[in-house]
Design a protein around this motif. Structure first.
Motif, short mmCIF file in Angstrom:
data_model
loop_
_atom_site.label_atom_id
_atom_site.label_comp_id
_atom_site.label_asym_id
_atom_site.label_seq_id
_atom_site.Cartn_x
_atom_site.Cartn_y
_atom_site.Cartn_z
N LEU A 30 0.82 -1.21 0.00
CA LEU A 30 0.00 0.00 0.00
C LEU A 30 0.86 1.27 0.00
CD1 LEU A 30 -2.82 -1.00 2.53
CD2 LEU A 30 -3.15 -0.42 0.13
N GLY A 31 2.17 1.10 -0.10
CA GLY A 31 3.04 2.27 -0.19
C GLY A 31 3.68 2.68 1.12
N HIS A 32 4.06 1.71 1.92
CA HIS A 32 4.73 2.02 3.19
C HIS A 32 6.05 1.26 3.32
CE1 HIS A 32 1.48 4.42 4.86
NE2 HIS A 32 0.64 3.55 4.33
N PRO A 33 7.05 1.68 2.53
CA PRO A 33 8.34 1.02 2.66
C PRO A 33 9.00 1.28 4.01
CG PRO A 33 8.52 2.98 1.29
CD PRO A 33 7.06 2.75 1.53
N GLU A 34 8.52 2.30 4.74
CA GLU A 34 9.10 2.61 6.07
C GLU A 34 8.72 1.55 7.09
OE1 GLU A 34 6.51 4.08 4.77
OE2 GLU A 34 5.09 4.80 6.28
N VAL A 35 7.70 0.74 6.80
CA VAL A 35 7.30 -0.32 7.73
C VAL A 35 8.11 -1.58 7.44
CG1 VAL A 35 5.41 -1.82 8.46
CG2 VAL A 35 4.98 0.60 8.03
N GLU A 36 8.85 -2.03 8.44
CA GLU A 36 9.74 -3.17 8.23
C GLU A 36 9.08 -4.49 8.60
OE1 GLU A 36 13.11 -1.97 10.52
OE2 GLU A 36 13.63 -0.37 9.12
N LYS A 37 8.29 -4.46 9.65
CA LYS A 37 7.70 -5.71 10.11
C LYS A 37 6.52 -5.41 11.02
CE LYS A 37 9.05 -10.09 12.26
NZ LYS A 37 9.96 -10.68 13.24
N ILE A 38 5.48 -6.23 10.93
CA ILE A 38 4.34 -6.12 11.83
C ILE A 38 4.07 -7.49 12.44
CG2 ILE A 38 1.88 -5.56 12.04
CD1 ILE A 38 2.16 -3.57 9.81
N ASN A 39 3.96 -7.53 13.74
CA ASN A 39 3.51 -8.75 14.43
C ASN A 39 2.17 -8.46 15.07
OD1 ASN A 39 5.72 -10.69 14.14
ND2 ASN A 39 6.90 -9.19 15.27
N VAL A 40 1.33 -9.48 15.11
CA VAL A 40 0.01 -9.29 15.71
C VAL A 40 -0.12 -10.10 17.00
CG1 VAL A 40 -1.07 -8.87 13.47
CG2 VAL A 40 -1.08 -11.16 14.43
N MET B 1 17.70 4.00 11.74
CA MET B 1 17.10 3.79 13.06
C MET B 1 15.74 3.11 12.91
SD MET B 1 16.38 6.59 16.07
CE MET B 1 14.67 6.85 15.62
N THR B 2 15.44 2.25 13.86
CA THR B 2 14.16 1.56 13.84
C THR B 2 13.45 1.79 15.17
OG1 THR B 2 14.85 -0.18 12.31
CG2 THR B 2 13.08 -0.71 13.82
N VAL B 3 12.19 2.09 15.11
CA VAL B 3 11.41 2.19 16.34
C VAL B 3 10.25 1.21 16.26
CG1 VAL B 3 12.00 4.62 16.70
CG2 VAL B 3 9.91 4.02 15.49
N LYS B 4 9.69 0.91 17.41
CA LYS B 4 8.58 -0.02 17.46
C LYS B 4 7.38 0.67 18.10
CE LYS B 4 9.47 -4.76 17.87
NZ LYS B 4 9.70 -5.98 18.64
N ALA B 5 6.27 0.64 17.39
CA ALA B 5 5.03 1.20 17.92
C ALA B 5 4.03 0.07 18.11
CB ALA B 5 4.46 2.24 16.95
N ARG B 6 3.30 0.11 19.21
CA ARG B 6 2.25 -0.88 19.44
C ARG B 6 0.90 -0.19 19.27
NH1 ARG B 6 2.75 -5.10 24.24
NH2 ARG B 6 4.06 -6.01 22.63
N ILE B 7 0.13 -0.69 18.30
CA ILE B 7 -1.20 -0.14 18.03
C ILE B 7 -2.23 -1.06 18.65
CG2 ILE B 7 -2.83 0.57 16.24
CD1 ILE B 7 -0.46 0.84 14.32
N PHE B 8 -3.04 -0.52 19.56
CA PHE B 8 -4.10 -1.28 20.22
C PHE B 8 -5.42 -1.01 19.51
CE2 PHE B 8 -0.98 -0.38 23.49
CZ PHE B 8 -0.86 -1.58 24.18
N VAL B 9 -6.10 -2.07 19.13
CA VAL B 9 -7.40 -1.92 18.46
C VAL B 9 -8.47 -2.57 19.33
CG1 VAL B 9 -8.75 -2.41 16.38
CG2 VAL B 9 -6.30 -1.95 16.20
N GLN B 47 7.25 -2.36 13.45
CA GLN B 47 8.65 -1.96 13.44
C GLN B 47 8.86 -1.08 12.23
OE1 GLN B 47 11.10 -5.44 14.26
NE2 GLN B 47 12.68 -4.58 12.93
N LEU B 48 9.30 0.15 12.43
CA LEU B 48 9.37 1.06 11.29
C LEU B 48 10.56 2.01 11.41
CD1 LEU B 48 8.11 3.99 12.40
CD2 LEU B 48 6.00 2.72 12.24
N ASP B 49 10.89 2.58 10.25
CA ASP B 49 12.00 3.52 10.15
C ASP B 49 11.41 4.92 10.00
OD1 ASP B 49 14.04 5.15 9.44
OD2 ASP B 49 14.81 3.89 7.83
N PRO B 50 11.55 5.77 11.02
CA PRO B 50 10.89 7.08 10.97
C PRO B 50 11.69 8.14 10.22
CG PRO B 50 11.93 6.76 13.10
CD PRO B 50 12.26 5.55 12.28
N ALA B 51 12.66 7.73 9.39
CA ALA B 51 13.52 8.72 8.72
C ALA B 51 12.73 9.58 7.75
CB ALA B 51 14.66 8.00 7.99
#
Lengths: 84, 84
Positions: A30-40, B1-9, B47-51
């Motif tokens: 969807l156009g998010h190369p900044e996202v490296e990995k998602i775990n659920v 740099m890589t940061v990790k965000a946790r999204i709660f749904v 896990q994403l790169d906020p650059a």
């Protein structure tokens, strides 16, 4: 008195997370190369009365009896502040 | 740099949570009267790169595009410390 504990259930490190992989692929396409990995994972917000049994004991018991599949999953928990 | 965000749904307050109700009933019938209520939710560890894009912007975009059904659900996120 009522307290709230949040139990987080995730796949063990050694177990492949197919849903997370599919979501990672979808997000990247969807156009998010900044996202490296998602775990659920899942979480359970448990509202309980610790008068007769400690929070740790209740959490341990209900995780083993119902909430967690220990073959594939692991859990940890934290106490929530009242405003959450 | 890589940061990790946790999204709660989670379900919106106004939406009935059938899975949470079923789990509450099951836990109580397993001998846990100390448990008053259980709500369930999902979380996504991203896990994403906020650059090139801020964390807030990426989280907002992927939540809208894929992760959250805004008819029924709501979300919030937090940054995870590295050790988690």
């Amino acid at each position: 008195m009522t307290v709230k504990a949040r139990i987080f259930v995730t796949y063990k490190e050694s177990v492949f997370d197919p849903q997370g992989q599919a979501i990672t692929d979808a997000v990247q396409s969807l156009g998010h190369p900044e996202v490296e990995k998602i775990n659920v994972g899942k979480f359970f917000d448990v509202q309980l009365d610790p008068a007769t049994k400690s929070v740790a004991q209740t959490v341990s018991e209900i995780s083993e009896q119902l909430l967690v599949n220990f073959n594939l999953e692991t859990y940890r928990y934290e106490l929530l502040e009242e405003q959450q």
